[in-house]
Each structure stands twice: as structure tokens, then as C-alpha cells.
Scaffold this active site. Structure first.
Site, mmCIF file in Angstrom:
data_model
loop_
_atom_site.group_PDB
_atom_site.id
_atom_site.type_symbol
_atom_site.label_atom_id
_atom_site.label_comp_id
_atom_site.label_asym_id
_atom_site.label_seq_id
_atom_site.Cartn_x
_atom_site.Cartn_y
_atom_site.Cartn_z
ATOM 1 N N CYS A 1 -56.537 19.387 35.985
ATOM 2 C CA CYS A 1 -55.534 19.272 34.936
ATOM 3 C C CYS A 1 -55.997 18.427 33.751
ATOM 4 C CB CYS A 1 -54.256 18.673 35.506
ATOM 5 S SG CYS A 1 -53.781 19.404 37.080
ATOM 6 N N HIS B 1 -48.909 12.969 30.258
ATOM 7 C CA HIS B 1 -49.222 14.061 31.193
ATOM 8 C C HIS B 1 -47.901 14.633 31.707
ATOM 9 C CE1 HIS B 1 -51.707 16.437 33.764
ATOM 10 N NE2 HIS B 1 -51.204 15.921 34.875
ATOM 11 N N GLU C 1 -47.528 7.236 35.910
ATOM 12 C CA GLU C 1 -47.947 7.239 34.510
ATOM 13 C C GLU C 1 -47.167 6.213 33.700
ATOM 14 O OE1 GLU C 1 -48.985 10.357 30.878
ATOM 15 O OE2 GLU C 1 -47.732 11.044 32.541
ATOM 16 N N LYS D 1 -44.582 19.361 28.758
ATOM 17 C CA LYS D 1 -44.443 20.205 29.956
ATOM 18 C C LYS D 1 -42.990 20.493 30.283
ATOM 19 C CE LYS D 1 -48.885 18.845 31.996
ATOM 20 N NZ LYS D 1 -49.314 17.821 31.017
ATOM 21 N N HIS E 1 -46.936 23.383 33.099
ATOM 22 C CA HIS E 1 -48.244 22.740 33.268
ATOM 23 C C HIS E 1 -49.332 23.811 33.168
ATOM 24 C CE1 HIS E 1 -51.456 20.271 34.353
ATOM 25 N NE2 HIS E 1 -50.955 19.616 35.390
ATOM 26 N N PHE F 1 -55.947 16.592 39.529
ATOM 27 C CA PHE F 1 -56.295 16.543 40.940
ATOM 28 C C PHE F 1 -57.735 16.033 41.071
ATOM 29 C CE2 PHE F 1 -53.361 20.023 42.944
ATOM 30 C CZ PHE F 1 -52.263 19.269 42.622
#
Length: 408
Positions: free
Chosen positions: A160, A299, A310, A332, A337, A396
Site C-alpha cells: 500500500c 493513509h 496513524e 479513502k 484503498h 503490509f
């Protein structure tokens, strides 16, 4: 060391297939999340995604031969790169032009279709184009061919965080003189039965059945992310090169941070320390000052762990006083995403937020999580004279990326 600016942008996204449409929908809080229409969802545990709408590669400029010989993720990259190059009007020696375009997954459609062919008909019927259509570097290769880019080429794969790392590495390549311009960003086309099943079974995707309540970053009701797709591409160019040709300059890229949690395959480090370090490195290179008005494109996936981690990371990176003053948003909430494309979408959004003095909203934020207590610009876009924009990507494998843009 060279200064680096943005001179062109292109996008294929759930909110529109050009930059103007994407931006207008984003600032108006339009959601691109809906019931999946392009694949059969009867046997799928999740039936909601953020698909690219009204996609016709011929109408968007690809010839029939290219369409037959490319996976959809490469098509997205080719179209967005073409838009960005036309926007930039870049003229440059081929050996000084590079391509840094990555993908988190690569050619998912091609991979599954050719696997089925092998299992059903035998290996002799697998396409000779299987490998060069499927591999995750081939979007960059095709874009380089299309624009005769003979300089440095570095497709990045960091899940990502892919597009953000690609943009950051492209920034460094120009800053240190290895190229004068680079086409950079990310592309993804993973709204597919196999990817959806895998993400859902890993408990990453929301299983909420109402599209309006599916992607809820920083909200206490969040249950997971919504899968998106598309491509976000920008043109980075050395400042003097851009000035000499009279290029339109959107913003300057001024910082980049890259760290790894080294903690877990999919879960973030709970204290957010390593993500915070990526932001700190970016802020240091960007020469952040107390007078700066900060915008952060988070994110912001809408997963239970990511959003509170975050939030903690932002406080660690900037200090609580600056963190509470910053205007933060999660795109998002509207575009899902995009995996390897996410940082590309969000770079375009961050640059336009700076240029236009408007921070897009985080929609659906009706029930804020007490652990997510910063200003996420809920519901409605906000006019603000922001001076610097940070774009975060957390992937990830613990991959953390952050880039910073300044008003030019």
C-alpha cells in the site's frame, strides 16, 4: 543538490478519469464506493468496492493492439501517464527522462485468467504474453516505451506504500542529478474475485453492506477498508529545467521518508513509532517550521488498527500542538484503498489542496473514535491557506512512506 517540482498530473480513479473531474468530486464529498458491477459477486464475502467508472480504454486513448497486450493495471498507468505528459508538455532528452511507476499486486486479471487456462486446457495454451502482461514492473516498462524514457527506471513494490515510495525515490533521483524528469506514481487493478476473497479472509475488508457506511476512516464504527483501483501519475522535474521551458509548476516536492516497522506481516506497530519516523524524516528534509500551516493526507484506511496508530504517529512526529492544528483528511473515505495506486491518488489530491487552498473532507465521519481525536476535516471541504502538505502511506509488511509538497 537540485530542487524538484511537479509539472504534470494524470489520473484514472473511482471519482473520475481525469484530474479535474477527480478533484471536483473529491472536494464536493462525492463517494466512488458502490456495489461491484464489473465482476460476479454471488460467491464473494464482500460485494462493495470503489471501481473505475465508465472505463473505455479506446475512448481514453489506447489502440486495440495495446489493449489486447496489456493487463488493466498497465492500461490505467498508460492512460494516466499520457494525461500527465500532455499536461506537462515536457520536451526532454530521452536519457534524462525516467519512469518510477509501481504496483502492489500487478496483473491480477491476467494471472487468474491464464492459471484457469492452464488448469482447464493445459500448459501449452498459456499465452506467451502471460509473463510480460502480469509482472508488476511492466506498467513502468510500457510507459517508458510509450514516452521513449531511456533514463532511470525503478518500479517499486511495497504494497500500500508503493506509489508514495516510487514518488519519493524519483524525487531523490532528480535531486541528486540522475535525471531531469521522471514519470512516477502507481497503478492497480485488483478488484477481482481472488483479491477480494484474500483480503476479506484476512479480515482487512469491511463486510458492511451499505456503500455509504463501508469506508469510515477515524470513525468508531469502522470495520475495514474498501478495495479501490486506478492509477495516479505525476511528472517530477528539476526546477531549472522546468523554468527554462516555461513549464506550469503545481508545487515543489521537498521531503521524503521511508521506514519499516519490522513488526508484523499486516498489522502496524501499535505505538506508531516507525511511521512517525518516516514523517519526521520528511519534515526535516522539508525544513518544516512552526509557522507552517500543515495539511496531512492520511493513509486513513478505516481499519480498526491503522487509524488509531496513524493518529498516534502524527502526534509523535509533529508534536501534539502541531498535530491538533493540522488539517488531516482521508481520501479513502471516497475512493477506497487503491493499494499500489493509493499514494498516486493522494499525491495528486495533496498537490491540488496546496494549489487551490482547499482541503477535501473525510466523509462519513459521524461517530469519531475517541482515540482518533485530531481534525480530520469531517463532511465538508475547508478553505485554508496551507503551506505544506504531507502524504502518508503505510503498507503490509510494515512499509511506511511519506512525501511532502510545498507551495511554489
Amino acid at each position: 543538490m537540485k530542487r524538484v517540482v511537479i509539472t504534470g498530473m494524470g489520473i484514472i480513479s473511482p471519482l473520475g478519469n481525469d484530474v479535474e473531474t477527480f478533484w471536483n468530486n473529491l472536494v464536493n464529498g462525492v463517494s466512488g464506493i458502490d456495489y461491484i458491477k464489473n465482476i460476479d459477486t454471488e460467491r464473494l464475502p464482500v460485494k462493495i468496492a470503489a471501481e473505475v467508472k465508465n472505463y473505455d480504454p479506446k475512448e481514453l486513448g489506447l489502440d486495440p493492439s495495446t489493449i489486447r497486450r496489456t493487463d488493466k493495471y498497465t492500461q490505467y498507468a498508460l492512460i494516466a501517464a499520457k494525461q500527465a505528459m500532455e499536461d506537462s508538455k515536457l520536451q526532454i532528452a530521452p536519457e534524462r527522462l525516467g519512469v518510477y511507476i509501481g504496483s502492489g499486486v500487478g496483473g491480477m486479471d491476467t494471472f487468474v485468467a491464464q492459471t484457469q487456462k492452464m488448469l482447464e486446457e493445459g500448459g501449452q495454451w498459456v499465452s506467451p504474453l502471460f509473463i510480460p502482461m502480469m509482472i508488476a514492473n511492466i506498467a513502468a516498462g510500457n510507459v517508458a516505451i510509450a514516452h521513449n524514457a531511456q533514463g532511470p527506471s525503478l518500479p517499486v513494490v511495497t504494497a500500500c506504500a508503493t506509489a508514495t515510495h516510487a514518488i519519493g525515490e524519483a524525487f531523490r533521483a532528480i535531486k541528486y542529478g540522475y535525471a531531469d524528469a521522471i514519470i512516477t506514481g502507481g497503478a492497480e487493478a485488483a478488484v477481482h474475485e481472488l483479491a477480494i476473497s484474500g483480503f476479506a479472509n484476512a479480515k482487512a475488508l469491511t463486510k458492511v453492506e451499505d456503500p455509504k457506511l463501508a469506508s469510515l476512516p477515524f470513525d468508531s464504527r469502522r470495520q475495514g477498508f474498501v478495495l479501490g483501483e486506478g492509477a495516479g501519475i505525476i511528472i517530477l522535474e528539476e526546477l531549472e529545467h522546468a523554468q527554462e521551458r516555461g513549464a506550469h509548476i503545481y508545487a515543489e516536492i521537498v521531503g521524503y521518508g521511508n521506514t519499516c516497522d519490522a513488526h508484523h506481516l499486516t498489522a502496524p506497530m501499535p505505538d506508531g513509532k516507525c511511521a512517525a519516523n518516516a514523517m519526521k524524516l520528511t519534515a526535516e528534509e522539508a525544513k518544516l517550521t512552526p509557522e507552517d500551516f500543515i495539511h496531512i493526507n492520511a493513509h486513513g484506511t478505516g481499519t480498526p488498527l491503522n487509524d488509531k496508530t496513524e493518529t498516534a504517529a502524527i502526534k509523535l512526529a509533529f508534536g501534539e500542538e502541531a498535530a491538533y492544528k493540522a488539517l488531516i483528511t482521508s481520501n479513502k473515505s471516497m475512493i477506497g484503498h487503491g493499494l499500489g495506486a493509493a499514494g498516486g491518488f493522494e499525491a495528486v489530491a495533496s498537490i491540488l489542496a496546496l494549489k487551490n487552498g482547499i482541503v477535501p473532507p473525510t466523509i462519513g465521519l459521524d461517530c469519531p473514535d475517541p482515540e482518533c481525536d485530531l481534525d480530520y476535516v469531517p463532511h465538508t471541504a475547508r478553505k485554508a491557506n496551507i503551506t505544506i502538505a504531507f502524504s502518508n502511506s503505510l503498507g503490509f509488511g510494515g512499509h511506511n512512506g511519506c512525501v511532502a509538497f510545498r507551495k511554489y
